[in-house]
Motif scaffolding. Sequence first.
Motif, PDB file in Angstrom:
ATOM      1  N   PHE A   5       0.868  -1.166   0.000  1.00 28.54           N
ATOM      2  CA  PHE A   5       0.000   0.000   0.000  1.00 28.54           C
ATOM      3  C   PHE A   5       0.910   1.223   0.000  1.00 28.54           C
ATOM      4  CE2 PHE A   5      -2.315  -3.399   2.029  1.00 28.54           C
ATOM      5  CZ  PHE A   5      -3.575  -3.298   1.465  1.00 28.54           C
ATOM      6  N   ILE A   6       0.490   2.284  -0.647  1.00 28.70           N
ATOM      7  CA  ILE A   6       1.244   3.521  -0.613  1.00 28.70           C
ATOM      8  C   ILE A   6       0.320   4.635  -0.140  1.00 28.70           C
ATOM      9  CG2 ILE A   6       2.948   2.855  -2.350  1.00 28.70           C
ATOM     10  CD1 ILE A   6       1.389   4.428  -4.423  1.00 28.70           C
ATOM     11  N   ARG A   7       0.921   5.670   0.397  1.00 27.06           N
ATOM     12  CA  ARG A   7       0.151   6.823   0.865  1.00 27.06           C
ATOM     13  C   ARG A   7       0.422   7.972  -0.099  1.00 27.06           C
ATOM     14  NH1 ARG A   7       0.704   8.225   7.020  1.00 27.06           N
ATOM     15  NH2 ARG A   7      -0.258   6.193   7.192  1.00 27.06           N
ATOM     16  N   ILE A   8      -0.653   8.488  -0.688  1.00 30.59           N
ATOM     17  CA  ILE A   8      -0.576   9.602  -1.626  1.00 30.59           C
ATOM     18  C   ILE A   8      -1.503  10.696  -1.110  1.00 30.59           C
ATOM     19  CG2 ILE A   8      -0.947  10.336  -4.013  1.00 30.59           C
ATOM     20  CD1 ILE A   8      -0.724   7.338  -4.768  1.00 30.59           C
ATOM     21  N   ASP A   9      -0.950  11.867  -0.828  1.00 30.17           N
ATOM     22  CA  ASP A   9      -1.751  12.979  -0.303  1.00 30.17           C
ATOM     23  C   ASP A   9      -2.595  12.549   0.894  1.00 30.17           C
ATOM     24  OD1 ASP A   9      -0.764  14.700  -2.287  1.00 30.17           O
ATOM     25  OD2 ASP A   9      -2.313  14.076  -3.690  1.00 30.17           O
ATOM     26  N   ASP A  10      -1.967  11.863   1.824  1.00 34.60           N
ATOM     27  CA  ASP A  10      -2.628  11.389   3.053  1.00 34.60           C
ATOM     28  C   ASP A  10      -3.767  10.408   2.806  1.00 34.60           C
ATOM     29  OD1 ASP A  10      -0.932  12.734   4.781  1.00 34.60           O
ATOM     30  OD2 ASP A  10      -2.116  14.564   4.664  1.00 34.60           O
ATOM     31  N   ARG A  11      -3.789   9.774   1.640  1.00 37.58           N
ATOM     32  CA  ARG A  11      -4.784   8.735   1.344  1.00 37.58           C
ATOM     33  C   ARG A  11      -4.069   7.446   0.998  1.00 37.58           C
ATOM     34  NH1 ARG A  11      -9.258  11.476  -2.509  1.00 37.58           N
ATOM     35  NH2 ARG A  11     -10.775  11.554  -0.830  1.00 37.58           N
ATOM     36  N   GLN A  12      -4.624   6.363   1.467  1.00 38.34           N
ATOM     37  CA  GLN A  12      -4.055   5.047   1.182  1.00 38.34           C
ATOM     38  C   GLN A  12      -4.489   4.586  -0.203  1.00 38.34           C
ATOM     39  OE1 GLN A  12      -4.218   1.997   4.273  1.00 38.34           O
ATOM     40  NE2 GLN A  12      -5.053   0.620   2.743  1.00 38.34           N
ATOM     41  N   ALA A  13      -3.546   4.038  -0.962  1.00 39.85           N
ATOM     42  CA  ALA A  13      -3.847   3.466  -2.270  1.00 39.85           C
ATOM     43  C   ALA A  13      -3.265   2.066  -2.313  1.00 39.85           C
ATOM     44  CB  ALA A  13      -3.254   4.322  -3.382  1.00 39.85           C
ATOM     45  N   GLY A  14      -3.930   1.170  -3.011  1.00 41.08           N
ATOM     46  CA  GLY A  14      -3.443  -0.187  -3.128  1.00 41.08           C
ATOM     47  C   GLY A  14      -4.503  -1.180  -2.725  1.00 41.08           C
ATOM     48  N   PRO A  15      -4.162  -2.409  -2.682  1.00 40.73           N
ATOM     49  CA  PRO A  15      -2.810  -2.974  -2.713  1.00 40.73           C
ATOM     50  C   PRO A  15      -2.259  -3.071  -4.136  1.00 40.73           C
ATOM     51  CG  PRO A  15      -4.395  -4.750  -2.467  1.00 40.73           C
ATOM     52  CD  PRO A  15      -5.173  -3.464  -2.472  1.00 40.73           C
ATOM     53  N   PHE A  16      -0.911  -3.024  -4.214  1.00 39.79           N
ATOM     54  CA  PHE A  16      -0.182  -3.126  -5.470  1.00 39.79           C
ATOM     55  C   PHE A  16       0.862  -4.224  -5.354  1.00 39.79           C
ATOM     56  CE2 PHE A  16      -1.189   1.444  -5.026  1.00 39.79           C
ATOM     57  CZ  PHE A  16      -1.980   1.605  -6.152  1.00 39.79           C
ATOM     58  N   THR A  17       1.110  -4.912  -6.448  1.00 37.73           N
ATOM     59  CA  THR A  17       2.248  -5.821  -6.506  1.00 37.73           C
ATOM     60  C   THR A  17       3.496  -4.977  -6.746  1.00 37.73           C
ATOM     61  OG1 THR A  17       2.113  -6.129  -8.896  1.00 37.73           O
ATOM     62  CG2 THR A  17       0.826  -7.667  -7.512  1.00 37.73           C
ATOM     63  N   LYS A  18       4.648  -5.568  -6.627  1.00 34.32           N
ATOM     64  CA  LYS A  18       5.890  -4.837  -6.880  1.00 34.32           C
ATOM     65  C   LYS A  18       5.925  -4.345  -8.326  1.00 34.32           C
ATOM     66  CE  LYS A  18      10.864  -5.107  -6.464  1.00 34.32           C
ATOM     67  NZ  LYS A  18      12.022  -5.891  -6.097  1.00 34.32           N
ATOM     68  N   ASP A  19       5.468  -5.155  -9.267  1.00 37.60           N
ATOM     69  CA  ASP A  19       5.430  -4.725 -10.664  1.00 37.60           C
ATOM     70  C   ASP A  19       4.501  -3.533 -10.869  1.00 37.60           C
ATOM     71  OD1 ASP A  19       7.295  -6.541 -11.602  1.00 37.60           O
ATOM     72  OD2 ASP A  19       5.780  -8.054 -12.094  1.00 37.60           O
ATOM     73  N   GLN A  20       3.387  -3.507 -10.166  1.00 37.67           N
ATOM     74  CA  GLN A  20       2.472  -2.377 -10.277  1.00 37.67           C
ATOM     75  C   GLN A  20       3.085  -1.116  -9.660  1.00 37.67           C
ATOM     76  OE1 GLN A  20      -0.813  -4.405  -8.362  1.00 37.67           O
ATOM     77  NE2 GLN A  20      -1.973  -4.449 -10.289  1.00 37.67           N
ATOM     78  N   LEU A  21       3.860  -1.275  -8.598  1.00 38.20           N
ATOM     79  CA  LEU A  21       4.537  -0.122  -8.005  1.00 38.20           C
ATOM     80  C   LEU A  21       5.553   0.469  -8.968  1.00 38.20           C
ATOM     81  CD1 LEU A  21       5.228  -1.041  -4.272  1.00 38.20           C
ATOM     82  CD2 LEU A  21       3.541   0.546  -5.194  1.00 38.20           C
ATOM     83  N   ARG A  22       6.171  -0.375  -9.774  1.00 39.83           N
ATOM     84  CA  ARG A  22       7.149   0.100 -10.757  1.00 39.83           C
ATOM     85  C   ARG A  22       6.506   1.135 -11.678  1.00 39.83           C
ATOM     86  NH1 ARG A  22      11.609  -2.438 -11.614  1.00 39.83           N
ATOM     87  NH2 ARG A  22      10.768  -4.441 -10.965  1.00 39.83           N
TER      88      ARG A  22
END
Length: 75
Positions: A5-22
């Motif tokens: 999961f990543i935090r963008i502008d104080d909002r949680q996004a995800g879940p993402f695989t490592k490839d999707q994070l790329r």
Amino acid sequence: MKRYFIRIDDRQAGPFTKDQLRSRRITPGTEVSNEVAYDWTLASSLEELRDLLSDEPAPLDQPKPRFWSRWCMNG
């Protein structure tokens, strides 16, 4: 497969695989969590994500938007 999961502008996004994070182009300062460790940490502190991070630091000075420059020159 681990998901993140990543935090963008104080909002949680995800879940993402490592490839999707790329494709999300995360930076060393991106806050990351995963399904195993619920604590948020910086992407740069996770060894398994370091190959996704850009070697170039983020610029300190961001250029002003064009409309701002024109407004200042006309005002």
